[in-house]
Each structure stands twice: as structure tokens, then as C-alpha cells.
Design a protein around this motif. Structure first.
Motif, PDB file in Angstrom:
ATOM      1  N   GLU A 175       0.859  -1.177   0.000  1.00 29.69           N
ATOM      2  CA  GLU A 175       0.000   0.000   0.000  1.00 29.69           C
ATOM      3  C   GLU A 175       0.900   1.233   0.000  1.00 29.69           C
ATOM      4  OE1 GLU A 175      -3.175   2.407   2.857  1.00 29.69           O
ATOM      5  OE2 GLU A 175      -2.114   0.627   3.601  1.00 29.69           O
ATOM      6  N   ILE A 176       0.704   2.108  -0.986  1.00 24.45           N
ATOM      7  CA  ILE A 176       1.454   3.357  -1.049  1.00 24.45           C
ATOM      8  C   ILE A 176       0.619   4.445  -0.391  1.00 24.45           C
ATOM      9  CG2 ILE A 176       2.468   5.105  -2.545  1.00 24.45           C
ATOM     10  CD1 ILE A 176       3.032   2.933  -4.588  1.00 24.45           C
ATOM     11  N   VAL A 177       1.120   5.009   0.675  1.00 28.39           N
ATOM     12  CA  VAL A 177       0.423   6.065   1.407  1.00 28.39           C
ATOM     13  C   VAL A 177       1.101   7.390   1.057  1.00 28.39           C
ATOM     14  CG1 VAL A 177      -0.298   6.920   3.661  1.00 28.39           C
ATOM     15  CG2 VAL A 177      -0.104   4.451   3.259  1.00 28.39           C
ATOM     16  N   ALA A 178       0.499   8.163   0.159  1.00 27.39           N
ATOM     17  CA  ALA A 178       1.081   9.424  -0.306  1.00 27.39           C
ATOM     18  C   ALA A 178       0.513  10.582   0.508  1.00 27.39           C
ATOM     19  CB  ALA A 178       0.791   9.627  -1.787  1.00 27.39           C
ATOM     20  N   ILE A 179       1.409  11.370   1.093  1.00 24.67           N
ATOM     21  CA  ILE A 179       1.019  12.476   1.976  1.00 24.67           C
ATOM     22  C   ILE A 179       1.760  13.734   1.533  1.00 24.67           C
ATOM     23  CG2 ILE A 179       0.966  13.268   4.379  1.00 24.67           C
ATOM     24  CD1 ILE A 179       1.046  10.306   5.220  1.00 24.67           C
ATOM     25  N   GLU A 180       1.071  14.868   1.537  1.00 25.18           N
ATOM     26  CA  GLU A 180       1.619  16.087   0.945  1.00 25.18           C
ATOM     27  C   GLU A 180       2.763  16.700   1.735  1.00 25.18           C
ATOM     28  OE1 GLU A 180       2.232  18.286  -2.041  1.00 25.18           O
ATOM     29  OE2 GLU A 180       0.357  17.168  -2.139  1.00 25.18           O
ATOM     30  N   LYS A 181       2.579  16.946   3.018  1.00 23.78           N
ATOM     31  CA  LYS A 181       3.583  17.659   3.798  1.00 23.78           C
ATOM     32  C   LYS A 181       4.627  16.702   4.360  1.00 23.78           C
ATOM     33  CE  LYS A 181       0.583  21.490   5.188  1.00 23.78           C
ATOM     34  NZ  LYS A 181       0.016  22.253   6.343  1.00 23.78           N
ATOM     35  N   ASN A 182       5.891  17.140   4.317  1.00 25.44           N
ATOM     36  CA  ASN A 182       6.977  16.280   4.774  1.00 25.44           C
ATOM     37  C   ASN A 182       6.821  15.867   6.229  1.00 25.44           C
ATOM     38  OD1 ASN A 182       8.654  16.268   2.349  1.00 25.44           O
ATOM     39  ND2 ASN A 182       8.890  18.440   2.739  1.00 25.44           N
ATOM     40  N   GLU A 183       6.455  16.838   7.079  1.00 26.21           N
ATOM     41  CA  GLU A 183       6.292  16.520   8.499  1.00 26.21           C
ATOM     42  C   GLU A 183       5.217  15.470   8.716  1.00 26.21           C
ATOM     43  OE1 GLU A 183       6.582  19.503   7.304  1.00 26.21           O
ATOM     44  OE2 GLU A 183       7.940  20.724   8.508  1.00 26.21           O
ATOM     45  N   GLU A 184       4.156  15.523   7.893  1.00 28.98           N
ATOM     46  CA  GLU A 184       3.064  14.566   8.040  1.00 28.98           C
ATOM     47  C   GLU A 184       3.465  13.181   7.530  1.00 28.98           C
ATOM     48  OE1 GLU A 184      -0.311  16.308   6.150  1.00 28.98           O
ATOM     49  OE2 GLU A 184      -0.478  17.940   7.623  1.00 28.98           O
TER      50      GLU A 184
END
Length: 343
Positions: A175-184
Motif C-alpha cells: 500500500e502506497i500512502v502518499a502524503i503532501e507535507k513532509n512533516e506529516e
């Protein structure tokens, strides 16, 4: 060197057009000079070691330093760098619209960015590999062992595509979990939301070193990609790309020749070679072809330092991250970086 406080402003969402607007040769420099600032991207949050901001609004990092170096070349004053925080997806529309003058944001040169988005690249200023970090308690020895698990990635980046391509090529389902902010992205991994975290190697090393349990993470041997980080401009303005390339070469040439912010005045007073004399502006007209003053390279090194000085305080031994140069060392030190010739 005094850290420079820069102005920040927020961007709203912008649509990405298929092909960037072309910039006529010399137009970008004229626009920047008329405005009186060079607009470069920061990061929404922090991209540690590359673009990070403290609670007083002071930016630092190697990407920020390169922006300041170009600003010193253009204005003789790195304080005229204006750092604008944007997320990864905003890079290209911000450049296309003219809100950003050049992208220096840990970004690689790719065919799609050239051919489809109409972008143009400088020489590489950093070379790194895309790798994967895993929670040590999982006992993984390679990414194949993580099959059926999850991987956190920064969204809208080449890393996301590299992960997908590597998994497909190796027949690994995750599962690829793509998140926008680096900290997140980092928070999701460290909280256990993801089994693994894929990113540029320096990012993983820094993230692990700054975590609550640095020994609780394993860097897997898989190398997903090798990516040269470059400065990116709109196509059509060759003079602007030249300024980016010669600024980078000035940083590397100064390091190669042992010229630092501390000794440059001494070297300028008695240049040991004709090439160094020309580099420091002893030859009249050396800046004319770029639209800059003859002492532009002197200003860069005097006010910002050479490449080694920048690296050490951003990522190396003078930073919290203590990273080695590795491939990003000069050619004479076993690395891949080299300057163009000041002849």
C-alpha cells in the motif's frame, strides 16, 4: 555569516498547465532586477537540511543557500533573496506564473518535466539515491520482505513514482500512502501508520537521527533510483540558466581552489593564477556576458561561502545532521561534482 531573514507569503492553489510559458532570453534577469528581489521556494513546514525555517521566520538549508548565492551574484546582496513557502505540487505552476523565479527545492531533472512541462535544468548540485527506511522491530532485510505492508511517500514528487515503478518491477505488492507535507509523512511513519518510509536518502538519514529512537530504524539496501538534484527554470531563457550554472560553478571552483569567505580578500589582492584573477573580477567585462557585474563571483563567495562551507553548515559537521559528502564531494575528493572552467 549572519543568517538572513526573508519575507514569506502564502500561495493559494494553482492549476498545472501542460506546457510552461516560455521566457525570452534575458527576461528573467531583467524582471528580477526590476523587482529588487529573487523569489525562491521554501517548503511548507521544513525539509530538514535543504529548506527549513525557525520560529522567527529565518530560513536555512542548502537549497536556501543556493538561492542566496544567486542573489549575491545578481545584486551583490544575499539579503534580497525572498523565500516563498510552497508545497511540492505548487512548484511548477508557481514557476510558470512568474511568482517564483527559479525552483531550488530538492528537485530532479526528468524527461517529463523537460518535454511535457517545458522546464530547463542546471547542472546537478546534489546527487542522492532514493531508499527505504523500516521499523527495526519488523526485522526486514529488503523491501521484498515488506510485501503486503505499507510505505509512506511524499505526494506529488518523483519519489512517489519511483516507489510505484520499483514495486511493479520487483513484483512487490504494498500500500502506497502518499502524503503532501513532509512533516506529516514522517509523522505517519514514526507513529506506525506505515511499515516503511521511502524518500531521498539524506531525508531518511536526517529523519532517523532526529527521531526519539534513532536506533529503532533500519535503512534497507534497496536502491530505488539515483536522482541528480538541479535548479529548474522555464525554457527559453538561456541566460538565466547560465547564471544558475555559473553561480554553482563559482561555489565549486572556489572550493577546488581553496578560496573561502575568510580568505577571499587575500586571494583577490594577489591572485595565484590568471584563472583565479579572472574568477574574482580582475579582468574587465567578465560579468558582461551574463548581465552581471565583474565582481559577481567574488560577492558570492565573500557573502555566502564556497560549496563546502554551504554543505557543512546545512548538512555536514556544522549542522545537527553530521552527514558526509559522499557522492556530493568534489571530483578530486572522490565525488562527482566539478566546476565549469573560468577561462
Amino acid at each position: 555569516m549572519n543568517w538572513l531573514k526573508t519575507t514569506t507569503l502564502a500561495f493559494g492553489a494553482m492549476a498545472l498547465t501542460p506546457i510552461a510559458a516560455l521566457a525570452d532570453n534575458g527576461d528573467t534577469l531583467k524582471t528580477v532586477q526590476a523587482r529588487g528581489t529573487l523569489n525562491c521556494p521554501g517548503d511548507i513546514g521544513s525539509y530538514l537540511g535543504f529548506a527549513e525555517v525557525d520560529d522567527k521566520g529565518v530560513w536555512k538549508g542548502i537549497d536556501i543557500e543556493l538561492c542566496r548565492a544567486m542573489t549575491a551574484a545578481i545584486f551583490g546582496d544575499p539579503a534580497k533573496a525572498n523565500i516563498i513557502p510552497i508545497d511540492w505540487a505548487q512548484r511548477w505552476p508557481s514557476l510558470q506564473s512568474g511568482d517564483i523565479d527559479i525552483i531550488i527545492k530538492a528537485s530532479g531533472g526528468t524527461l517529463s518535466r523537460d518535454g511535457e512541462l517545458g522546464l530547463q535544468f542546471s547542472n546537478s548540485y546534489y546527487l542522492g539515491t532514493t531508499k527505504v527506511m523500516a521499523h527495526a522491530e519488523l526485522g526486514l532485510t529488503s523491501l521484498k520482505d515488506a510485501a503486503g505492508g505499507s510505505v509512506c511517500v511524499p505526494a506529488s514528487t518523483s519519489t512517489e513514482r519511483q516507489v510505484a515503478s520499483y514495486l511493479a518491477a520487483k513484483g512487490i505488492e504494498m500500500e502506497i500512502v502518499a502524503i503532501e507535507k513532509n512533516e506529516e509523512v514522517e509523522a505517519a511513519y514514526f507513529s506506525g501508520r506505515c511499515d516503511t518510509f521511502a524518500a531521498w536518502g539524506p531525508v531518511l538519514a536526517i529523519a532517523a537521527s532526529q527521531s526519539d529512537n534513532p536506533d529503532g530504524h533500519t535503512l534497507l539496501p534497496d536502491v530505488l533510483a539515483l536522482e541528480p538534484e538541479v535548479m529548474i527554470t522555464r525554457q527559453g531563457d538561456d541566460n538565466w540558466v547560465d547564471i544558475a550554472n555559473w553561480t554553482l560553478s563559482a561555489l565549486l571552483f572556489a572550493e577546488q581552489e581553496g578560496i573561502t569567505s575568510a580568505n577571499i580578500d587575500e586571494v583577490k589582492a594577489n591572485p595565484p593564477t590568471a584563472e583565479i584573477g579572472k574568477f574574482l573580477g580582475a579582468t574587465p567585462g567578465v560579468g558582461t556576458g551574463l548581465g552581471l557585474s565583474d565582481d559577481w563571483a567574488y560577492n558570492v563567495i565573500k557573502q555566502v561561502g564556497n560549496y563546502s562551507e554551504i554543505f557543512e553548515r546545512s548538512l555536514g559537521q556544522g549542522s545537527p545532521y553530521k552527514m558526509p559528502r559522499e557522492m556530493t564531494a568534489l571530483w578530486k575528493d572522490g565525488g562527482v561534482l566539478f566546476p565549469l572552467v573560468f577561462d
